[in-house]
Design a protein around this motif. Structure first.
Motif: not given
Ligand code: 4AD
Ligand code: MG
Length: 464
Positions: A169, A211, A232, A242, A249, A387-388, A394
């Motif tokens: 990311e 990803q 994270r 969290l 994914e 955001e879910i 890509r």
């Molecule tokens: O939007 P994010 O950061 O997207 C990605 O990581 C992409 N690589 C995904 C992809 O396209 N394959 O994270 C995706 C989702 C978010 O929409 C959220 O639902 C969840 O992961 N998320 C978390 N859930 C809980 N705690 C956190 N710290 C989160 N960060 C993201």
């Protein structure tokens, strides 16, 4: 040991009149000198099984260790219950106590402990009605995810690495993994840490997303999905973040952003419908005790189309709303939870998919639009949650991707293998990430993400 799982006793009328063996933990015991009633739970259902002890066949001494929290085995006859609210009960013939629980020190004495209190007792909270229900729903949703992808042709479950040398990311919020002595690491002449002496011979960290490796899978198998933990190290102390969470994914070749949105919408609806069909008792419990609109909201999401619009259109709606937001609304800035929830809960009153965000606020791998300012991102925004899902089509063009990597100063030497997908047989492809705990939050109606994972990891908290 021969054991009848309690959930099955409520659904097996042919067992009435038969001898059964039940084992579980005592929720409560009450009664008088003639008869004692024990509410027994073995984790298989929200419903407690009533055990009736005829005190002409048992002594007070027999029942003494049968305290709240104790573990027992009862052999007895399954009978239709006279009491209201329960269909069957067991008339005890024999009792075996596996382990008593001291009423002075067992923490889960009364009903209605606060969720905050129970977080401090995360080692025992699975034994409460609420957390038993959360964990069963969570398990069912995990199964639904695998079932959804396996029922379609062409999706394979891919296991991507947890230890990685790349930052998917690009946010830099990673937990370092090292075997070096951090109080005295080997150093190079210029004083920096000599990672060639580290376990992997270079700096590594826990993954923030599968990803990038998922794209390697998709450009070979056609379609893949990952489902695993991600990490994270961002210092966000919110009810929706969290430090260790599970992400699903999917990544699909020959897919554009519209295909991606369709998949995301069908996927969420499938999971919610699965819970409605398979977790009825638990969801009714949440509906009654936590959120009276839960079942209506779940049905609404399954039955209605998500609203799709661009980020730019979203910004215009927010500006025209006349609402005073804590964070000002400005084209180019990331949307805050309050903005997302306004669009979903007040303006459209349904889930929303926002697309085409400014490239500055999204990751390097997203496909650039012809306007050169926005990328083909898509975020799914949900009531109560925000955001879910986050995903995108890509960037499949080698030169454009390289341009973005250079613009953002991403270390190229770590990215050679990823760039190879664009050098050899590149294809349009897209994918997304669903935060599994956010889905569990939505389906259970719980409001704090710490309450939908067995052992939450958050800043300053790694107990249990
Ligand atoms: O939007 P994010 O950061 O997207 C990605 O990581 C992409 N690589 C995904 C992809 O396209 N394959 O994270 C995706 C989702 C978010 O929409 C959220 O639902 C969840 O992961 N998320 C978390 N859930 C809980 N705690 C956190 N710290 C989160 N960060 C993201
Ligand atoms: Mg995101």
């Amino acid at each position: 040991m021969k054991r009848n799982v309690i959930a099955s006793l409520f659904t097996s009328p042919e067992l009435i009149g038969q001898e059964v063996d039940v084992m579980g933990w005592v929720r409560t015991r009450r009664g008088n000198k003639h008869v004692q009633f024990v509410a027994l739970n073995d984790g298989s259902t929200i419903k407690n099984l009533q055990i009736v002890f005829d005190m002409s066949e048992f002594t007070d001494q027999d029942l003494k260790p049968v305290t709240t929290g104790s573990a027992i085995h009862v052999k007895g006859i399954l009978v239709e219950s006279m009491g209201k609210g329960q269909s069957v009960e067991v008339q005890a013939k024999s009792l075996e106590v596996f382990g008593s629980a001291d009423p002075e020190t067992y923490p889960l004495q009364k009903k209605g402990h606060t969720l905050e209190f129970l977080r401090e007792k995360a080692h025992l909270r699975p034994r409460t009605a609420t957390f038993g229900a959360v964990l069963r729903v969570r398990s069912a949703l995990a199964f639904a995810i695998h079932e959804f992808f396996n029922r379609r042709k062409g999706y394979y479950y891919l296991n991507t690495p947890l230890i990685t040398a790349s930052d998917c990311e690009g946010a830099g919020a990673m937990f370092q993994v090292t075997t070096l002595d951090i109080s005295n690491p080997p150093r190079l002449e210029d004083g920096s840490v000599d990672y060639s002496a580290d376990f992997f011979g270079k700096p590594t960290a826990l993954t923030v997303s599968g990803q990038l490796e998922g794209e390697l899978g998709a450009t070979a198998l056609g379609g893949i999905y990952t489902f695993g933990p991600t990490f994270r190290a961002e210092n966000s102390n919110t009810p929706r973040h969290l430090s260790e969470f599970w992400m699903v994914e999917p990544e699909v070749a020959f897919f554009d952003i519209t295909d991606d949105m369709d998949l995301a919408e069908e996927f969420i609806k499938y999971c919610v419908q699965y819970a409605l069909d398979n977790c009825k008792d638990d969801l009714e419990f949440f509906n009654e005790h936590y959120d009276k609109e839960l079942l209506d909201r779940l049905k609404f999401v399954v039955e209605n189309d998500f609203k799709r619009l661009t980020y730019t259109e979203g910004i215009e709606i927010l500006k025209a709303s006349g609402k005073k937001f804590e964070f000002p609304v400005e084209w180019g800035t990331d949307l805050q939870s309050e903005h997302e929830r306004y669009l979903v809960e007040q303006h459209f009153k349904r889930p929303v998919i926002l697309t085409d965000y400014p490239k500055e606020i999204k990751a390097f791998y997203m496909k650039l639009n012809d306007d050169n300012r926005t990328v083909r991102a898509m975020d799914v925004l949900f009531p109560q949650i925000g955001e879910i899902i986050g995903g995108s089509e890509r960037e499949a063009d080698y030169d454009k991707l390289l341009g973005r990597i250079e613009e953002l100063n991403i270390p190229m030497k770590d990215m050679w293998w990823y760039l190879d997908t664009r050098r050899f047989g590149t294809v349009p492809h897209a994918g997304f990430g669903l935060g599994f705990e956010r889905l569990v939050l939505f389906v259970t109606g719980m409001t704090n993400i710490r309450d939908v994972i067995p052992f939450p990891r958050t800043p300053n908290n790694a107990e249990f």
